[in-house]
Scaffold this active site. Sequence first.
Site, mmCIF file in Angstrom:
data_model
loop_
_atom_site.group_PDB
_atom_site.id
_atom_site.type_symbol
_atom_site.label_atom_id
_atom_site.label_comp_id
_atom_site.label_asym_id
_atom_site.label_seq_id
_atom_site.Cartn_x
_atom_site.Cartn_y
_atom_site.Cartn_z
ATOM 1 N N ALA A 36 32.239 -4.602 -7.209
ATOM 2 C CA ALA A 36 33.338 -5.315 -6.849
ATOM 3 C C ALA A 36 34.258 -5.666 -5.992
ATOM 4 O O ALA A 36 34.356 -6.663 -5.392
ATOM 5 C CB ALA A 36 34.848 -4.887 -7.701
ATOM 6 N N ASP A 39 31.860 -7.934 -3.924
ATOM 7 C CA ASP A 39 32.112 -9.074 -4.418
ATOM 8 C C ASP A 39 33.430 -10.014 -3.759
ATOM 9 O O ASP A 39 33.683 -11.031 -3.180
ATOM 10 C CB ASP A 39 31.959 -9.106 -6.002
ATOM 11 C CG ASP A 39 30.716 -9.033 -7.035
ATOM 12 O OD1 ASP A 39 29.697 -9.458 -5.644
ATOM 13 O OD2 ASP A 39 30.638 -8.811 -7.490
ATOM 14 N N SER A 84 -7.128 -7.919 6.701
ATOM 15 C CA SER A 84 -6.741 -6.827 5.311
ATOM 16 C C SER A 84 -7.291 -5.405 6.063
ATOM 17 O O SER A 84 -7.673 -5.077 6.954
ATOM 18 C CB SER A 84 -7.541 -7.344 4.291
ATOM 19 O OG SER A 84 -8.875 -7.372 4.651
ATOM 20 N N GLU A 115 1.078 6.093 5.111
ATOM 21 C CA GLU A 115 2.414 5.211 4.487
ATOM 22 C C GLU A 115 1.166 4.915 2.649
ATOM 23 O O GLU A 115 0.255 5.578 3.055
ATOM 24 C CB GLU A 115 2.206 3.888 5.193
ATOM 25 C CG GLU A 115 2.817 3.936 6.845
ATOM 26 C CD GLU A 115 2.569 2.689 7.525
ATOM 27 O OE1 GLU A 115 2.299 1.460 6.294
ATOM 28 O OE2 GLU A 115 2.424 2.875 8.445
ATOM 29 N N LYS A 117 0.175 2.860 0.129
ATOM 30 C CA LYS A 117 0.451 1.121 0.024
ATOM 31 C C LYS A 117 0.899 0.662 -1.115
ATOM 32 O O LYS A 117 0.272 0.698 -2.619
ATOM 33 C CB LYS A 117 -1.202 1.390 -0.309
ATOM 34 C CG LYS A 117 -2.461 0.345 -0.180
ATOM 35 C CD LYS A 117 -3.490 0.237 0.122
ATOM 36 C CE LYS A 117 -4.457 -1.242 0.409
ATOM 37 N NZ LYS A 117 -4.350 -2.376 -1.015
ATOM 38 N N ASP A 119 1.916 -2.534 -2.750
ATOM 39 C CA ASP A 119 1.026 -3.348 -4.459
ATOM 40 C C ASP A 119 2.113 -4.599 -4.445
ATOM 41 O O ASP A 119 2.154 -5.053 -5.729
ATOM 42 C CB ASP A 119 0.643 -2.817 -5.296
ATOM 43 C CG ASP A 119 -0.670 -3.487 -6.095
ATOM 44 O OD1 ASP A 119 -0.462 -3.859 -5.363
ATOM 45 O OD2 ASP A 119 -1.043 -3.096 -7.128
ATOM 46 N N ARG A 138 0.118 -14.205 4.011
ATOM 47 C CA ARG A 138 -0.727 -14.196 4.346
ATOM 48 C C ARG A 138 -1.419 -15.222 3.850
ATOM 49 O O ARG A 138 -2.409 -15.870 5.440
ATOM 50 C CB ARG A 138 -0.947 -13.274 3.774
ATOM 51 C CG ARG A 138 -2.983 -12.679 4.895
ATOM 52 C CD ARG A 138 -3.171 -11.506 3.704
ATOM 53 N NE ARG A 138 -4.665 -11.341 4.370
ATOM 54 C CZ ARG A 138 -5.868 -11.752 4.098
ATOM 55 N NH1 ARG A 138 -5.750 -12.047 2.787
ATOM 56 N NH2 ARG A 138 -6.727 -11.447 4.995
ATOM 57 N N GLU A 180 5.179 -5.420 3.515
ATOM 58 C CA GLU A 180 4.750 -5.784 1.772
ATOM 59 C C GLU A 180 5.765 -6.258 1.306
ATOM 60 O O GLU A 180 7.111 -5.781 1.271
ATOM 61 C CB GLU A 180 3.894 -4.713 1.170
ATOM 62 C CG GLU A 180 3.873 -5.059 0.350
ATOM 63 C CD GLU A 180 2.056 -5.497 0.803
ATOM 64 O OE1 GLU A 180 1.806 -5.781 1.725
ATOM 65 O OE2 GLU A 180 1.193 -5.655 -0.450
ATOM 66 N N TYR A 232 6.612 -2.837 7.825
ATOM 67 C CA TYR A 232 5.094 -1.562 8.421
ATOM 68 C C TYR A 232 4.487 -2.158 9.949
ATOM 69 O O TYR A 232 3.870 -1.403 10.499
ATOM 70 C CB TYR A 232 4.405 -1.702 6.919
ATOM 71 C CG TYR A 232 3.406 -2.709 6.800
ATOM 72 C CD1 TYR A 232 2.496 -3.836 7.306
ATOM 73 C CD2 TYR A 232 3.578 -2.831 5.349
ATOM 74 C CE1 TYR A 232 1.709 -3.975 6.516
ATOM 75 C CE2 TYR A 232 2.929 -3.657 4.691
ATOM 76 C CZ TYR A 232 1.974 -4.263 5.012
ATOM 77 O OH TYR A 232 1.335 -5.635 4.948
ATOM 78 N N LYS A 296 -3.176 5.197 9.462
ATOM 79 C CA LYS A 296 -3.885 4.653 10.777
ATOM 80 C C LYS A 296 -3.358 5.334 11.393
ATOM 81 O O LYS A 296 -2.900 6.228 11.607
ATOM 82 C CB LYS A 296 -2.454 3.073 11.023
ATOM 83 C CG LYS A 296 -2.156 2.150 9.735
ATOM 84 C CD LYS A 296 -0.592 1.535 9.669
ATOM 85 C CE LYS A 296 -0.542 0.479 8.319
ATOM 86 N NZ LYS A 296 0.705 -0.171 8.510
ATOM 87 N N LYS A 320 -7.723 4.697 -1.860
ATOM 88 C CA LYS A 320 -7.417 3.810 -3.016
ATOM 89 C C LYS A 320 -7.651 4.823 -4.362
ATOM 90 O O LYS A 320 -8.526 5.558 -4.693
ATOM 91 C CB LYS A 320 -8.590 2.467 -3.164
ATOM 92 C CG LYS A 320 -8.527 1.660 -2.115
ATOM 93 C CD LYS A 320 -7.314 0.562 -3.154
ATOM 94 C CE LYS A 320 -7.599 -0.508 -4.229
ATOM 95 N NZ LYS A 320 -7.266 -1.604 -3.522
ATOM 96 N N CYS A 415 -15.504 -17.673 -37.864
ATOM 97 C CA CYS A 415 -14.868 -17.807 -37.471
ATOM 98 C C CYS A 415 -13.271 -17.467 -38.399
ATOM 99 O O CYS A 415 -13.203 -17.328 -38.945
ATOM 100 C CB CYS A 415 -13.880 -18.731 -36.701
ATOM 101 S SG CYS A 415 -12.460 -19.081 -36.012
ATOM 102 N N CYS A 418 -10.091 -20.018 -38.505
ATOM 103 C CA CYS A 418 -10.688 -21.267 -39.324
ATOM 104 C C CYS A 418 -11.569 -20.935 -40.443
ATOM 105 O O CYS A 418 -12.636 -21.713 -41.480
ATOM 106 C CB CYS A 418 -10.646 -22.223 -39.212
ATOM 107 S SG CYS A 418 -12.684 -22.198 -37.739
ATOM 108 N N CYS A 433 -16.805 -20.533 -31.758
ATOM 109 C CA CYS A 433 -16.320 -21.281 -33.112
ATOM 110 C C CYS A 433 -16.309 -22.973 -32.357
ATOM 111 O O CYS A 433 -15.218 -23.030 -31.995
ATOM 112 C CB CYS A 433 -14.397 -21.578 -33.527
ATOM 113 S SG CYS A 433 -14.060 -21.980 -34.450
ATOM 114 N N CYS A 438 -9.899 -25.805 -35.892
ATOM 115 C CA CYS A 438 -9.425 -24.945 -35.497
ATOM 116 C C CYS A 438 -7.794 -24.223 -34.658
ATOM 117 O O CYS A 438 -7.723 -24.264 -33.570
ATOM 118 C CB CYS A 438 -10.440 -23.670 -35.180
ATOM 119 S SG CYS A 438 -9.714 -22.092 -34.465
#
Length: 672
Positions: A36, A39, A84, A115, A117, A119, A138, A180, A232, A296, A320, A415, A418, A433, A438
């Site tokens: 608050a 704000d 990469s 570090e 990685k 995603d 990128r 990232e 990074y 690294k 990974k 199917c 149908c 199908c 359908c």
Amino acid sequence: MPALRDAGRKIESLRDKIRHHEHLYYVLDSPEISDAEFDGLMRQLKELESEHPALVTPDSPTQRVGGKPREGFVKVRHSTPMLSLDNTYNEEELRDWERRVHELTGRSEVDYVCELKLDGMSLALVYENGRLARGVTRGDGTVGEDVTLNVRTVRSVPLSIAKERLKKAGIPADFEVRGELLIPLSSFRNMNQERVSKGLSLFANPRNATAGTVRQLESRVTAERRLDYFSYMLLVNGRTFFDRHAKSLDALETIGFKVNQARKLVHSMDEVWNFIQEWEGKRESLPYEIDGIVVKVDRIALQDELGFTGKAPRWAIAYKYAARAGITKLEDIRVQVGRTGKLTPVAMLAPVLIGGTTVRNATLHNMDEIERLGVKIGDWVQVERGGDVIPKIAKVIDDQEHPHGTREFVMPETCPVCGTKIVRTEGEVDYRCVNANCPAKLRETILHFASRGVMNIDGMGDALVTQLTERGLVKNVADIYKLTKDDLLSLERMGDKSAQNILDEVEASKQLPLERVIYGLGIRFVGARTAQFLAEHFGSMEALERASLEELQNVNEVGPRIAESIAEFFSIAANRKLVERLGAAGLAFKGQKKERDTKFAGKTFVLTGTLAKYTRDQAKKMIEDAGGRVSGSVSKKTDYVVAGADAGSKLDKAKDLAVTVIDEDELDKLLG
Ligand code: IVH
């Protein structure tokens, strides 16, 4: 004008306070004042700025949300390519990498920084005179897209950095940060939930959600999604600035960037391995997705010695983590029917908790996959979940001896939706199908038609289309154009405003060009690119409809298979009627006839290295305009490799395969 000067001072002091609290809250995660109070500060600043519009600057905290929809994104060349990383998957590969580092540097002891990685997607931030000038994706590594307006809405991205701070950290006022951009898992879940309720398709994983969000044209939407940014890398004039990577990270932190706390400077590969193992167990506790660890080389002098291979540095490697997996029982296999009528077997699983998510089903893709896995109903299976929403079956547990009671899955003969007889074309993997009416196909057909890349009818997603088709309000794509407000208001969770929005979207779709309408018809093998060629060649829907097999095959990239599929589509009276109704509804049936240059017809090009005269996209467009095709990888089928500076493995491969290698000047000559 003392009043203005006073206001200026007040405004600057408020901005400093707000920046300070933003940093505490968004970067350091340790707020000192209540929401608050924060704000309140923002409100004061907004009021003062609206009284003195001349004093509004782009780096003011009030300017994070631009909100104005834009035309598209401008392409920007990176100061130095965004590379990469090469991947390793086990300790041995990691030790091999270390050995190479030792050999190439002639040292037996090397410091590393470990570090997480993260995603998400990598993003470059360019600061000029201490202010955020550009945020660039990128892209292809050489040229990215300018997404500055959206990046400004990310609270952990500083809009400006005080001169004193930069000075203290020893960083010049013009610099670049790479890092990232990601979406926290909680926002990802909220976002998908919201998409379900709006009937939009789900984002498969947080990475796609991040990319989708930052490429939003409306920055207000990006702002709602609460993206986060971890830096990074620090560059000055396109080069690493400090003599050690760890120092760069500390300096970034000093000037106010968020740098991941889980980083560690270590002195041996054993310590690296400990770090990897430690985080494998702890990764579930993180509020965002990671898919591994990045290692690294710390000393920049050694990094320079090690250099790069084609697309990745030799001084860094990614380890990974294996996908998260769980073991459960496959209780049943059901069949789903897609837009093209393709039947996809889906595994119904006994609920299993994998990485904090309860998994109940997994895709089995097709019959070949079921045979490859040797899976039967009743088997125990290993289920894997990457960052993806849809998990997959990795293998059958104890596949030698199927537990008592397992039974073979057989593709149904009719199917499941149908009841029409299922067909499998000779030489094809998929069962389908073929009933054009359908209901399952109808739902998917409508979703395809309304999707962003086709008729772009925003709001007409999963939930809405399910209702429209189930209630019989939409029996084919032409019915979309007959929908009334009352039709829409009769649906669940539909207010007056949403109904009007949808009607407006439907109306707006009539302005889209002929190629979209052709693509929207859902003719087998006719994707966006073929639709474009067809529209340019024939210039109208009527001409396309009348075209003979021979004429169709004169179109760029249309061979006998596609030509037959198009001819077959128009040979069906119901389809012709549908097309006629779309025309009557006012959709674009005329286009611009364009004589395509056929100089490069049937020729495939691969672009590699840094081109000097053109961006990748420009070169690609030139080749495509001449009727050629640009592919991402070199094979025996490649006709030309266009090599620029620092071309890497693709050039080597071209030489191995004796593919013709040309430079930009030769490309110009070929184009005449
Ligand atoms: S360093 C040349 N550090 O992983 C150095 N990348 O697979 C390249 N990524 O494109 C990047 N966390 O988007 C680096 N701590 C980290 C990272 C990281 C995630 C991403 C990055 C990169 C991709 C390569």
